[in-house]
Design a protein around this motif. Structure first.
Motif, mmCIF file in Angstrom:
data_model
loop_
_atom_site.group_PDB
_atom_site.id
_atom_site.type_symbol
_atom_site.label_atom_id
_atom_site.label_comp_id
_atom_site.label_asym_id
_atom_site.label_seq_id
_atom_site.Cartn_x
_atom_site.Cartn_y
_atom_site.Cartn_z
ATOM 1 N N ASN A 1 -9.253 -9.554 4.464
ATOM 2 C CA ASN A 1 -10.549 -9.290 3.837
ATOM 3 C C ASN A 1 -10.631 -7.884 3.269
ATOM 4 O OD1 ASN A 1 -11.813 -11.802 4.198
ATOM 5 N ND2 ASN A 1 -12.068 -11.327 6.355
ATOM 6 N N LYS A 2 -9.593 -7.072 3.478
ATOM 7 C CA LYS A 2 -9.579 -5.695 2.977
ATOM 8 C C LYS A 2 -9.203 -5.650 1.510
ATOM 9 C CE LYS A 2 -7.864 -1.144 4.145
ATOM 10 N NZ LYS A 2 -7.019 -0.629 3.121
ATOM 11 N N HIS B 1 -7.726 -11.458 14.851
ATOM 12 C CA HIS B 1 -8.669 -10.396 14.459
ATOM 13 C C HIS B 1 -8.052 -9.506 13.388
ATOM 14 C CE1 HIS B 1 -11.939 -11.044 17.230
ATOM 15 N NE2 HIS B 1 -11.169 -10.946 18.291
ATOM 16 N N CYS B 2 -6.806 -9.087 13.615
ATOM 17 C CA CYS B 2 -6.135 -8.191 12.662
ATOM 18 C C CYS B 2 -5.893 -8.882 11.327
ATOM 19 C CB CYS B 2 -4.809 -7.701 13.244
ATOM 20 S SG CYS B 2 -4.997 -6.655 14.689
ATOM 21 N N THR B 3 -5.453 -10.136 11.368
ATOM 22 C CA THR B 3 -5.202 -10.896 10.145
ATOM 23 C C THR B 3 -6.490 -11.017 9.338
ATOM 24 O OG1 THR B 3 -3.399 -12.134 11.167
ATOM 25 C CG2 THR B 3 -4.426 -13.119 9.229
ATOM 26 N N HIS B 4 -7.569 -11.340 10.014
ATOM 27 C CA HIS B 4 -8.872 -11.471 9.330
ATOM 28 C C HIS B 4 -9.243 -10.151 8.658
ATOM 29 C CE1 HIS B 4 -12.971 -12.762 8.567
ATOM 30 N NE2 HIS B 4 -13.382 -11.617 9.101
ATOM 31 N N TRP B 5 -9.102 -9.042 9.367
ATOM 32 C CA TRP B 5 -9.464 -7.749 8.808
ATOM 33 C C TRP B 5 -8.573 -7.392 7.614
ATOM 34 C CZ3 TRP B 5 -7.622 -2.945 7.692
ATOM 35 C CH2 TRP B 5 -8.578 -1.978 7.420
ATOM 36 N N LEU B 6 -7.266 -7.595 7.766
ATOM 37 C CA LEU B 6 -6.339 -7.237 6.684
ATOM 38 C C LEU B 6 -6.558 -8.099 5.445
ATOM 39 C CD1 LEU B 6 -3.076 -6.673 8.750
ATOM 40 C CD2 LEU B 6 -4.450 -4.916 7.615
ATOM 41 N N GLY C 1 -6.727 4.919 6.912
ATOM 42 C CA GLY C 1 -7.498 3.684 7.034
ATOM 43 C C GLY C 1 -6.590 2.470 7.083
ATOM 44 N N GLY C 2 -6.779 1.633 8.069
ATOM 45 C CA GLY C 2 -5.994 0.416 8.209
ATOM 46 C C GLY C 2 -4.689 0.586 8.968
ATOM 47 N N VAL C 3 -4.281 1.818 9.256
ATOM 48 C CA VAL C 3 -3.002 2.044 9.945
ATOM 49 C C VAL C 3 -3.027 1.439 11.346
ATOM 50 C CG1 VAL C 3 -1.493 3.825 10.932
ATOM 51 C CG2 VAL C 3 -2.325 4.058 8.591
ATOM 52 N N TYR D 1 0.823 -1.211 0.000
ATOM 53 C CA TYR D 1 0.000 0.000 0.000
ATOM 54 C C TYR D 1 0.858 1.262 0.000
ATOM 55 C CZ TYR D 1 -4.284 -2.605 0.609
ATOM 56 O OH TYR D 1 -5.350 -3.449 0.402
ATOM 57 N N GLY D 2 2.157 1.100 -0.263
ATOM 58 C CA GLY D 2 3.056 2.245 -0.318
ATOM 59 C C GLY D 2 3.433 2.796 1.044
ATOM 60 N N LEU D 3 3.327 1.963 2.072
ATOM 61 C CA LEU D 3 3.646 2.396 3.430
ATOM 62 C C LEU D 3 4.898 1.688 3.927
ATOM 63 C CD1 LEU D 3 0.045 2.161 4.945
ATOM 64 C CD2 LEU D 3 1.188 4.193 4.018
ATOM 65 N N VAL D 4 5.565 2.316 4.877
ATOM 66 C CA VAL D 4 6.746 1.734 5.517
ATOM 67 C C VAL D 4 6.384 1.439 6.957
ATOM 68 C CG1 VAL D 4 9.122 2.161 6.225
ATOM 69 C CG2 VAL D 4 8.305 3.028 4.029
ATOM 70 N N LEU D 5 6.614 0.216 7.401
ATOM 71 C CA LEU D 5 6.396 -0.192 8.784
ATOM 72 C C LEU D 5 7.753 -0.536 9.370
ATOM 73 C CD1 LEU D 5 3.645 -2.491 10.137
ATOM 74 C CD2 LEU D 5 5.990 -2.827 10.863
ATOM 75 N N ARG D 6 8.089 0.100 10.490
ATOM 76 C CA ARG D 6 9.377 -0.154 11.135
ATOM 77 C C ARG D 6 9.183 -0.417 12.616
ATOM 78 N NH1 ARG D 6 10.597 -1.067 6.772
ATOM 79 N NH2 ARG D 6 12.105 -0.043 5.469
#
Length: 166
Positions: free
Chosen positions: A164-165, A157-162, A74-76, A14-19
């Motif tokens: 299904n997004k 919960h998070c895996t399910h949401w991600l 959204g989703g962060v 999604y063009g984001l960086v997670l560190r």
């Protein structure tokens, strides 16, 4: 369930960086997870961060700060939660997490409790103005509801949401 590298790849799609930044001292981890949007000519735009600490017990994950800011976020928060739970499960003995749904304002407190409950957290103890609560209020930064949740359930919960997004 997702692993931390998979969550980082998901954010990158999604063009984001997670560190993740972790410091470890004498059986105590402090951590900070950030999500940012890189820009071409300027510093990256910070969209969210999660901070906390963990100590060497199954109930040792303490979540202190969750902040999401800016436009198009959204989703962060879900990515922050997923990364936090995935890191804790893989790199610490922690299997449950605690946080404080702060009660600075009644309506906002109710929203926080509802939000954390959706992630699988349950209320455990209310911190008020009692002298016996003072040490915990100093640690948590105010009064509110201490909530506890299972890291594996939160990651599910998070895996399910991600998943299904997309």
């Amino acid at each position: 369930m997702l692993t931390l590298p998979e969550i980082e790849q998901y954010a990158a799609s999604y063009g984001l960086v997670l560190r993740l930044q972790v410091k470890y001292y004498l059986n105590l981890w402090t951590f900070r997870i950030i999500i940012a949007r890189p820009t071409e000519n300027e510093a990256a735009t910070l969209l969210g961060q999660m901070q906390g600490w963990a100590y060497g017990t199954r109930q040792g994950l303490q979540l202190d700060t969750l902040r999401v800011q800016g436009e198009y976020t959204g989703g962060v928060s879900t990515l922050l939660w997923a990364a936090t739970f995935a890191w804790a499960i893989r790199h610490t003995p922690c299997r449950s997490a605690r946080l404080l749904a702060i009660n600075d304002e009644t309506r906002q407190h109710m929203k926080l409790v509802r939000y954390f409950t959706r992630l699988g957290f349950q209320g455990k103890r209310t911190l008020q103005g009692n002298p016996i609560d003072l040490p915990l209020r100093l640690i948590w930064g105010g009064s509110g509801l201490i909530m506890e949740g299972d890291c594996n359930l939160g990651l599910r919960h998070c895996t399910h949401w991600l998943m299904n997004k997309k």
